[in-house]
Scaffold this active site. Structure first.
Site, PDB file in Angstrom:
ATOM      1  N   GLY A 115      -1.480  37.052 -38.312  1.00 23.22           N
ATOM      2  CA  GLY A 115      -1.770  38.274 -38.301  1.00 23.22           C
ATOM      3  C   GLY A 115      -3.288  38.475 -38.207  1.00 23.22           C
ATOM      4  O   GLY A 115      -3.959  37.070 -37.721  1.00 23.22           O
TER       5      GLY A 115
ATOM      6  N   ILE B 290      -6.052  38.167 -40.666  1.00 24.04           N
ATOM      7  CA  ILE B 290      -6.735  37.099 -41.363  1.00 24.04           C
ATOM      8  C   ILE B 290      -6.546  35.736 -40.802  1.00 24.04           C
ATOM      9  O   ILE B 290      -7.510  34.949 -40.470  1.00 24.04           O
ATOM     10  CB  ILE B 290      -6.352  37.418 -42.449  1.00 24.04           C
ATOM     11  CG1 ILE B 290      -6.737  38.775 -43.242  1.00 24.04           C
ATOM     12  CG2 ILE B 290      -7.227  36.171 -43.614  1.00 24.04           C
ATOM     13  CD1 ILE B 290      -6.534  38.875 -44.570  1.00 24.04           C
TER      14      ILE B 290
ATOM     15  N   THR C 117      -4.775  31.512 -49.778  1.00 22.09           N
ATOM     16  CA  THR C 117      -5.628  32.685 -50.057  1.00 22.09           C
ATOM     17  C   THR C 117      -4.696  34.120 -49.909  1.00 22.09           C
ATOM     18  O   THR C 117      -5.267  35.106 -49.821  1.00 22.09           O
ATOM     19  CB  THR C 117      -6.847  32.768 -49.066  1.00 22.09           C
ATOM     20  OG1 THR C 117      -6.336  32.849 -47.732  1.00 22.09           O
ATOM     21  CG2 THR C 117      -7.809  31.746 -49.410  1.00 22.09           C
ATOM     22  N   SER C 118      -3.548  33.808 -49.795  1.00 17.99           N
ATOM     23  CA  SER C 118      -2.553  34.996 -49.658  1.00 17.99           C
ATOM     24  C   SER C 118      -2.061  35.472 -51.154  1.00 17.99           C
ATOM     25  O   SER C 118      -2.899  36.469 -51.687  1.00 17.99           O
ATOM     26  CB  SER C 118      -1.463  34.827 -48.878  1.00 17.99           C
ATOM     27  OG  SER C 118      -0.389  33.767 -49.530  1.00 17.99           O
ATOM     28  N   ARG C 119      -0.981  35.099 -51.701  1.00 16.24           N
ATOM     29  CA  ARG C 119      -0.431  35.649 -52.828  1.00 16.24           C
ATOM     30  C   ARG C 119      -0.158  34.402 -53.529  1.00 16.24           C
ATOM     31  O   ARG C 119       0.720  33.592 -52.883  1.00 16.24           O
ATOM     32  CB  ARG C 119       0.490  36.710 -52.721  1.00 16.24           C
ATOM     33  CG  ARG C 119      -0.166  37.987 -52.617  1.00 16.24           C
ATOM     34  CD  ARG C 119      -0.929  38.488 -53.667  1.00 16.24           C
ATOM     35  NE  ARG C 119      -1.697  39.912 -53.466  1.00 16.24           N
ATOM     36  CZ  ARG C 119      -2.690  40.213 -52.727  1.00 16.24           C
ATOM     37  NH1 ARG C 119      -3.605  39.049 -52.479  1.00 16.24           N
ATOM     38  NH2 ARG C 119      -3.207  41.338 -52.768  1.00 16.24           N
TER      39      ARG C 119
ATOM     40  N   GLU D  77      -1.394  35.239 -62.058  1.00 19.01           N
ATOM     41  CA  GLU D  77      -2.685  35.396 -62.321  1.00 19.01           C
ATOM     42  C   GLU D  77      -2.844  36.357 -63.645  1.00 19.01           C
ATOM     43  O   GLU D  77      -2.337  37.246 -63.711  1.00 19.01           O
ATOM     44  CB  GLU D  77      -3.358  36.141 -61.089  1.00 19.01           C
ATOM     45  CG  GLU D  77      -3.706  35.261 -60.159  1.00 19.01           C
ATOM     46  CD  GLU D  77      -4.256  35.724 -58.849  1.00 19.01           C
ATOM     47  OE1 GLU D  77      -5.288  36.729 -59.008  1.00 19.01           O
ATOM     48  OE2 GLU D  77      -4.307  35.188 -57.726  1.00 19.01           O
TER      49      GLU D  77
ATOM     50  N   HIS E 168      -9.493  34.360 -57.054  1.00 22.22           N
ATOM     51  CA  HIS E 168      -9.127  35.247 -56.278  1.00 22.22           C
ATOM     52  C   HIS E 168     -10.425  35.900 -55.507  1.00 22.22           C
ATOM     53  O   HIS E 168     -10.690  37.557 -55.667  1.00 22.22           O
ATOM     54  CB  HIS E 168      -8.150  36.402 -56.836  1.00 22.22           C
ATOM     55  CG  HIS E 168      -7.421  36.923 -55.938  1.00 22.22           C
ATOM     56  ND1 HIS E 168      -6.087  37.317 -56.455  1.00 22.22           N
ATOM     57  CD2 HIS E 168      -7.571  37.672 -54.781  1.00 22.22           C
ATOM     58  CE1 HIS E 168      -5.588  38.172 -55.479  1.00 22.22           C
ATOM     59  NE2 HIS E 168      -6.323  38.230 -54.217  1.00 22.22           N
TER      60      HIS E 168
HETATM   61  C1  GLV Z   1      -6.955  40.633 -51.790  1.00 24.77           C
HETATM   62  O1  GLV Z   1      -6.262  39.964 -52.177  1.00 24.77           O
HETATM   63  C2  GLV Z   1      -6.442  41.800 -50.840  1.00 24.77           C
HETATM   64  O2  GLV Z   1      -5.134  41.808 -50.877  1.00 24.77           O
HETATM   65  O3  GLV Z   1      -7.270  42.580 -50.504  1.00 24.77           O
END
Ligand code: GLV
Length: 322
Positions: A158, A160, A239-241, A270, A288
């Site tokens: 997508g 990002i 860097t997603s979840r 988290e 994060h």
């Molecule tokens: C950060 O993790 C967001 O979803 O904006």
């Protein structure tokens, strides 16, 4: 008069837009910390709009506590796994998020930072130097790997993921493989990215970078079988979840050098970051903060406000999810 509750102070850029709208009564949680659940349940009572952040679980209980006049949940985040979207839909509550080119750029730069930190062993060597352990140059000290000419495997093609691909392709001639639920023709045209099955991607990539939302279908998308398929020399970037990766299994894989390392910005539970992970030299960990640039957070703040202003003037918010 519409009442909004904002669960944590957000950059002024968006607050300014909201304050201009005289018909809004704005209440902001005044402490600079995650709002305790019981306070959240009390403060949402009677509001029409909640502006939430990604650490607030906005579920049935919160919607009940707010009351039937609640009609908009404007999340200050791209991700929206903290919100029970189905419950909101059932109640006719609109949910919005804050995507945009600024946040895509910030997260993409963070992914590059993690990749380069791993490739050049920046955190390891920084720690070494700070501890005053540098006693002289050596031809084989802290050898790393080249990013140029390597292969990136994007899981999620997508906005990002595409921003990451473009930077690595244009700047460093990185070959791009990607996997998603659908093809992204623009990504393919701009970067030469090749769509492939997950297994092929995992077997061939030097950098596996995750860019999927957290959904039941992506929970533990990367677990033991997937880590086994990766090359011993490959790195995982998340860097997603956090829950997209089975964290305990990842720790084992890193300990056993089954993969070369990991760059992580998100964690399964988290804000807890397991001690075992914090002790590993072959990981770079950030709290994060991938989207934490002034430009990106200002844009997110404006986007959240614009969603609210569109909604209160009877229009469909630009980032409506449901
Ligand atoms: C950060 O993790 C967001 O979803 O904006």
């Amino acid at each position: 008069m519409k009442k909004i509750f904002i669960t944590r102070h957000i950059p002024e850029a968006g607050l300014r837009l909201l304050r201009k709208q005289r018909s809004l009564k704005i209440d902001v949680y005044e402490k600079d910390r995650i709002i305790p659940r019981r306070v959240l349940l009390r403060r949402v009572r009677g509001v029409d709009i909640i502006l939430s952040i990604l650490t607030d679980r906005i579920d049935k209980q919160v919607m009940d506590a707010a009351g039937p006049q609640l009609k908009l949940i404007a999340n200050f985040a791209v991700g929206f796994d903290n919100i029970d979207i189905n419950e909101a839909k059932k109640r006719g509550i609109t949910v919005t998020n804050t995507p945009g080119p600024e946040i895509s750029a910030a997260v993409a730069e963070h992914v590059l930072a993690l990749i380069f930190a791993l490739a050049h062993r920046i955190t390891e060597t920084d720690t070494f130097a700070r501890k005053n352990k540098y006693k002289g140059w050596g031809p084989e000290m802290f050898l790393g790997v080249d990013v140029a000419g390597s292969t990136l495997g994007l899981i999620g093609g997508g906005a990002i993921g595409s921003a990451v691909a473009k930077r690595l392709k244009d700047g460093f001639g990185v070959k791009i493989l990607y996997h998603d639920v659908k093809h992204n023709i623009k990504l393919e045209a701009e970067t030469g990215a090749v769509f492939c099955p997950l297994k092929t991607l995992l077997k061939q990539a030097d950098w596996v970078s995750l860019h999927v939302p957290l959904l039941p279908s992506t929970h533990h998308l990367i677990g033991a079988p997937e880590l086994k398929l990766m090359k011993k020399t490959a790195y995982l970037i998340n860097t997603s979840r956090g829950p997209v990766v089975d964290e305990a299994t990842l720790i084992d894989a890193l300990k056993n050098n089954q993969i070369a390392g990991a760059g992580l910005d998100v964690y399964e539970h988290e804000p807890h970051i397991p001690r075992a992970l914090r002790k590993l030299p072959n990981v770079v960990i950030t709290p994060h903060t991938a989207s934490a640039t002034h430009t990106s957070r200002d844009a997110m703040s404006r986007a959240a406000a614009q969603n609210i202003l569109a909604f209160t003037s009877g229009k469909t918010p630009p980032n409506a999810l449901s």
